[in-house]
Design a protein around this motif. Structure first.
Motif, PDB file in Angstrom:
ATOM      1  N   LYS A   1       0.819  -1.195   0.000  1.00 45.02           N
ATOM      2  CA  LYS A   1       0.000   0.000   0.000  1.00 45.02           C
ATOM      3  C   LYS A   1       0.862   1.258   0.000  1.00 45.02           C
ATOM      4  CE  LYS A   1      -4.391   1.518   1.800  1.00 45.02           C
ATOM      5  NZ  LYS A   1      -5.500   1.268   2.714  1.00 45.02           N
ATOM      6  N   LYS A   2       1.945   1.194   0.730  1.00 45.05           N
ATOM      7  CA  LYS A   2       2.805   2.376   0.850  1.00 45.05           C
ATOM      8  C   LYS A   2       3.748   2.528  -0.339  1.00 45.05           C
ATOM      9  CE  LYS A   2       4.456   4.623   4.990  1.00 45.05           C
ATOM     10  NZ  LYS A   2       3.510   5.645   4.721  1.00 45.05           N
ATOM     11  N   PHE A   3       4.268   1.427  -0.854  1.00 44.76           N
ATOM     12  CA  PHE A   3       5.323   1.517  -1.862  1.00 44.76           C
ATOM     13  C   PHE A   3       4.966   0.888  -3.211  1.00 44.76           C
ATOM     14  CE2 PHE A   3       7.485   1.344   2.324  1.00 44.76           C
ATOM     15  CZ  PHE A   3       8.120   2.575   2.294  1.00 44.76           C
ATOM     16  N   GLY A   4       3.800   0.270  -3.309  1.00 51.52           N
ATOM     17  CA  GLY A   4       3.425  -0.364  -4.571  1.00 51.52           C
ATOM     18  C   GLY A   4       2.573   0.545  -5.431  1.00 51.52           C
ATOM     19  N   ASN A   5       2.099   0.016  -6.554  1.00 53.51           N
ATOM     20  CA  ASN A   5       1.227   0.791  -7.442  1.00 53.51           C
ATOM     21  C   ASN A   5      -0.205   0.312  -7.321  1.00 53.51           C
ATOM     22  OD1 ASN A   5       3.385   2.280  -8.581  1.00 53.51           O
ATOM     23  ND2 ASN A   5       3.872   0.496  -9.859  1.00 53.51           N
ATOM     24  N   LYS A   6      -1.095   1.272  -7.329  1.00 50.47           N
ATOM     25  CA  LYS A   6      -2.505   0.915  -7.218  1.00 50.47           C
ATOM     26  C   LYS A   6      -3.027   0.418  -8.568  1.00 50.47           C
ATOM     27  CE  LYS A   6      -5.395   4.042  -5.473  1.00 50.47           C
ATOM     28  NZ  LYS A   6      -6.493   5.042  -5.469  1.00 50.47           N
ATOM     29  N   ILE A   7      -3.763  -0.655  -8.542  1.00 50.32           N
ATOM     30  CA  ILE A   7      -4.434  -1.116  -9.746  1.00 50.32           C
ATOM     31  C   ILE A   7      -5.874  -1.474  -9.403  1.00 50.32           C
ATOM     32  CG2 ILE A   7      -2.496  -1.955 -11.137  1.00 50.32           C
ATOM     33  CD1 ILE A   7      -2.759  -4.619  -9.897  1.00 50.32           C
ATOM     34  N   GLU A   8      -6.727  -1.381 -10.409  1.00 52.40           N
ATOM     35  CA  GLU A   8      -8.123  -1.711 -10.165  1.00 52.40           C
ATOM     36  C   GLU A   8      -8.528  -2.895 -11.011  1.00 52.40           C
ATOM     37  OE1 GLU A   8     -11.093   1.323 -10.322  1.00 52.40           O
ATOM     38  OE2 GLU A   8      -9.859   2.691  -9.113  1.00 52.40           O
ATOM     39  N   PHE A   9      -9.351  -3.725 -10.432  1.00 49.22           N
ATOM     40  CA  PHE A   9      -9.893  -4.861 -11.160  1.00 49.22           C
ATOM     41  C   PHE A   9     -11.255  -5.170 -10.575  1.00 49.22           C
ATOM     42  CE2 PHE A   9     -10.763  -9.219 -12.216  1.00 49.22           C
ATOM     43  CZ  PHE A   9     -10.241  -9.366 -13.491  1.00 49.22           C
ATOM     44  N   ASP A  10     -12.243  -5.255 -11.451  1.00 55.11           N
ATOM     45  CA  ASP A  10     -13.549  -5.649 -10.956  1.00 55.11           C
ATOM     46  C   ASP A  10     -14.052  -4.694  -9.860  1.00 55.11           C
ATOM     47  OD1 ASP A  10     -15.520  -7.411 -11.426  1.00 55.11           O
ATOM     48  OD2 ASP A  10     -14.829  -8.960 -10.020  1.00 55.11           O
ATOM     49  N   LYS A  11     -13.766  -3.418 -10.066  1.00 52.93           N
ATOM     50  CA  LYS A  11     -14.154  -2.379  -9.099  1.00 52.93           C
ATOM     51  C   LYS A  11     -13.493  -2.558  -7.736  1.00 52.93           C
ATOM     52  CE  LYS A  11     -18.626  -1.553 -11.251  1.00 52.93           C
ATOM     53  NZ  LYS A  11     -20.041  -1.954 -11.209  1.00 52.93           N
ATOM     54  N   LYS A  12     -12.457  -3.380  -7.714  1.00 50.37           N
ATOM     55  CA  LYS A  12     -11.731  -3.523  -6.458  1.00 50.37           C
ATOM     56  C   LYS A  12     -10.346  -2.917  -6.607  1.00 50.37           C
ATOM     57  CE  LYS A  12     -13.949  -7.859  -5.060  1.00 50.37           C
ATOM     58  NZ  LYS A  12     -14.717  -8.009  -6.325  1.00 50.37           N
ATOM     59  N   GLU A  13      -9.780  -2.515  -5.487  1.00 47.91           N
ATOM     60  CA  GLU A  13      -8.498  -1.850  -5.470  1.00 47.91           C
ATOM     61  C   GLU A  13      -7.411  -2.797  -4.972  1.00 47.91           C
ATOM     62  OE1 GLU A  13      -7.717   1.419  -2.537  1.00 47.91           O
ATOM     63  OE2 GLU A  13      -8.361   2.626  -4.264  1.00 47.91           O
ATOM     64  N   PHE A  14      -6.304  -2.851  -5.710  1.00 44.86           N
ATOM     65  CA  PHE A  14      -5.185  -3.695  -5.279  1.00 44.86           C
ATOM     66  C   PHE A  14      -3.888  -2.901  -5.371  1.00 44.86           C
ATOM     67  CE2 PHE A  14      -8.480  -6.458  -6.959  1.00 44.86           C
ATOM     68  CZ  PHE A  14      -8.597  -7.417  -5.965  1.00 44.86           C
ATOM     69  N   PHE A  15      -2.882  -3.377  -4.682  1.00 47.00           N
ATOM     70  CA  PHE A  15      -1.572  -2.742  -4.766  1.00 47.00           C
ATOM     71  C   PHE A  15      -0.532  -3.782  -5.122  1.00 47.00           C
ATOM     72  CE2 PHE A  15      -4.053   0.092  -2.160  1.00 47.00           C
ATOM     73  CZ  PHE A  15      -3.657   1.356  -2.603  1.00 47.00           C
ATOM     74  N   THR A  16       0.282  -3.458  -6.132  1.00 46.66           N
ATOM     75  CA  THR A  16       1.336  -4.387  -6.544  1.00 46.66           C
ATOM     76  C   THR A  16       2.440  -4.391  -5.499  1.00 46.66           C
ATOM     77  OG1 THR A  16       2.537  -2.647  -7.714  1.00 46.66           O
ATOM     78  CG2 THR A  16       0.896  -3.906  -8.971  1.00 46.66           C
ATOM     79  N   PHE A  17       3.343  -5.358  -5.630  1.00 49.57           N
ATOM     80  CA  PHE A  17       4.462  -5.412  -4.691  1.00 49.57           C
ATOM     81  C   PHE A  17       5.468  -4.331  -5.080  1.00 49.57           C
ATOM     82  CE2 PHE A  17       8.054  -7.093  -2.312  1.00 49.57           C
ATOM     83  CZ  PHE A  17       7.413  -7.460  -1.138  1.00 49.57           C
ATOM     84  N   PRO A  18       6.089  -3.692  -4.095  1.00 45.31           N
ATOM     85  CA  PRO A  18       7.060  -2.630  -4.402  1.00 45.31           C
ATOM     86  C   PRO A  18       8.236  -3.159  -5.240  1.00 45.31           C
ATOM     87  CG  PRO A  18       6.569  -2.691  -2.045  1.00 45.31           C
ATOM     88  CD  PRO A  18       5.889  -3.865  -2.655  1.00 45.31           C
ATOM     89  N   ILE A  19       8.730  -2.323  -6.134  1.00 38.94           N
ATOM     90  CA  ILE A  19       9.927  -2.702  -6.876  1.00 38.94           C
ATOM     91  C   ILE A  19      11.142  -2.453  -5.980  1.00 38.94           C
ATOM     92  CG2 ILE A  19       8.920  -2.231  -9.146  1.00 38.94           C
ATOM     93  CD1 ILE A  19      10.354   0.474  -9.112  1.00 38.94           C
ATOM     94  N   PRO A  20      12.272  -3.114  -6.264  1.00 46.74           N
ATOM     95  CA  PRO A  20      13.451  -3.002  -5.394  1.00 46.74           C
ATOM     96  C   PRO A  20      13.857  -1.558  -5.110  1.00 46.74           C
ATOM     97  CG  PRO A  20      13.792  -4.748  -6.989  1.00 46.74           C
ATOM     98  CD  PRO A  20      12.476  -4.111  -7.326  1.00 46.74           C
ATOM     99  N   GLU A  21      13.804  -0.719  -6.122  1.00 39.61           N
ATOM    100  CA  GLU A  21      14.223   0.673  -5.949  1.00 39.61           C
ATOM    101  C   GLU A  21      13.444   1.379  -4.837  1.00 39.61           C
ATOM    102  OE1 GLU A  21      13.776   3.033  -9.468  1.00 39.61           O
ATOM    103  OE2 GLU A  21      14.859   4.746  -8.590  1.00 39.61           O
ATOM    104  N   ARG A  22      12.128   1.173  -4.819  1.00 42.97           N
ATOM    105  CA  ARG A  22      11.310   1.856  -3.813  1.00 42.97           C
ATOM    106  C   ARG A  22      11.689   1.440  -2.387  1.00 42.97           C
ATOM    107  NH1 ARG A  22       6.552   4.360  -4.653  1.00 42.97           N
ATOM    108  NH2 ARG A  22       7.131   5.218  -2.629  1.00 42.97           N
ATOM    109  N   LEU A  23      11.908   0.154  -2.185  1.00 42.47           N
ATOM    110  CA  LEU A  23      12.257  -0.308  -0.841  1.00 42.47           C
ATOM    111  C   LEU A  23      13.691   0.052  -0.476  1.00 42.47           C
ATOM    112  CD1 LEU A  23      10.483  -3.778  -0.586  1.00 42.47           C
ATOM    113  CD2 LEU A  23       9.739  -1.553   0.270  1.00 42.47           C
ATOM    114  N   ALA A  24      14.564   0.056  -1.486  1.00 40.44           N
ATOM    115  CA  ALA A  24      15.962   0.419  -1.230  1.00 40.44           C
ATOM    116  C   ALA A  24      16.063   1.865  -0.777  1.00 40.44           C
ATOM    117  CB  ALA A  24      16.796   0.203  -2.494  1.00 40.44           C
TER     118      ALA A  24
END
Length: 282
Positions: free
Chosen positions: A120-143
């Motif tokens: 939620k903090k470092f991933g990207n928001k995506i929508e599917f079926d009117k639901k909200e999801f967050f992808t896993f952060p890429i290495p750069e964001r966590l680094a």
DNA sequence: TCATCACCTGGAGA
DNA sequence: ATCTCCAGGTGAT
């Protein structure tokens, strides 16, 4: 042996391999790196992405052969019969790596919470079926994440490990592709160079994302299993913390006994014993 | 090389 | 209510 080798999603997701899956209605929604996976449970059908995800469920494995190789005794045989639809998954390596660093000395529900917060903090928001999801952060964001932000995700003492581990990947000092090509022992040793990764976590990463099927993570549960059912074969006398040497020796014996697909046997036995003790997966 | 111990955090049980 | 213990371990003495 059970004939039906079709995938049982519920069993597979609830076997301690993945943490970012939720069920809504008759479908499971899971995060695998930058992908959202949507799968109907019964009957099993991939809703999204539409291209068949054979890689994720290791459908390229020769399951018939693997099952016949690992069924060395009646215990494995009955676990395979009872949980015939259980599969190993081939996860996106970075997510798997961070997930199991987070898993140390924590509970499944806690691990799930940490990882969801990270997404939620470092991933990207995506929508599917009117639901909200967050992808896993890429290495750069966590680094590049601040310690405070990582702590706010509930990582606790793992925060510093996650940041360092992400940095190693971001700077290409740790490369998953080459790790996949390495033999078991050198890959294990290389992973263990990362702070926060010991034998057990390294084995999970190798087994669940880097195609090393001889990995056999030795945690409290698998040790309990060995002690309970295999104490004579493997000369196990306690389920306390394993020393470096003992871990290695035990793994050798395990591969001698279960064979090159020992990781699969671990998954069936693990699932069986956890269910036997009525452990929930959330 | 090996045994002990502290460790973030939230939930369960006393 | 408050406390203790523990959870799919690891790293530092």
């Amino acid at each position: 042996m059970q004939k039906n080798h079709s995938i049982n999603l519920n069993l597979t997701i609830n076997s301690g391999q993945v943490f970012l899956w939720d069920k809504f209605g008759d479908s499971w929604f899971g995060i695998d790196g930058q992908d959202l996976l949507v799968i109907r449970e019964e009957p099993f059908k991939v809703i999204y992405p539409s291209k068949k995800i054979t890689r994720f469920f290791r459908e390229d494995d020769n399951l018939e052969r693997i099952i016949s190789e690992i069924t060395k005794d009646n215990l494995v045989k009955s676990a395979v019969n009872q949980f015939g639809g259980l599969r190993l998954m081939r996860q996106e390596p970075f997510q798997c790596y961070i997930s199991f660093i987070c898993s140390s000395n924590s509970s499944i529900q806690n691990i799930k919470r940490m990882l969801k917060n990270l997404c939620k903090k470092f991933g990207n928001k995506i929508e599917f079926d009117k639901k909200e999801f967050f992808t896993f952060p890429i290495p750069e964001r966590l680094a590049n994440a601040s310690n405070r932000d990582l702590i706010s995700c509930g990582l606790g003492f793992r925060a510093k490990y996650v940041k360092l581990a992400a940095k190693m990947v971001y700077e290409d000092k740790l490369n998953f592709e080459s790790l996949t090509k390495n033999d078991y022992k050198s890959a294990l040793e290389e992973l263990k160079l990362i702070p926060g990764i010991g034998n057990k976590v390294a084995d999970c990463i190798l087994l669940f994302s880097l195609d090393n099927l001889e990995s056999f993570p030795l945690d409290r549960w698998t040790q309990r299993i060995l002690l309970k059912y295999y104490s004579k074969i493997f000369d196990v006398y306690s389920e306390g913390t394993l020393t470096e040497k003992k871990y290695y020796e035990l793994h050798e014996k395990i591969v001698d006994y279960f064979g090159q697909y020992a990781g699969y046997s671990q998954q069936f036995l693990f699932k069986m014993e956890r269910d036997l003790n009525k452990k929930s997966w959330l």
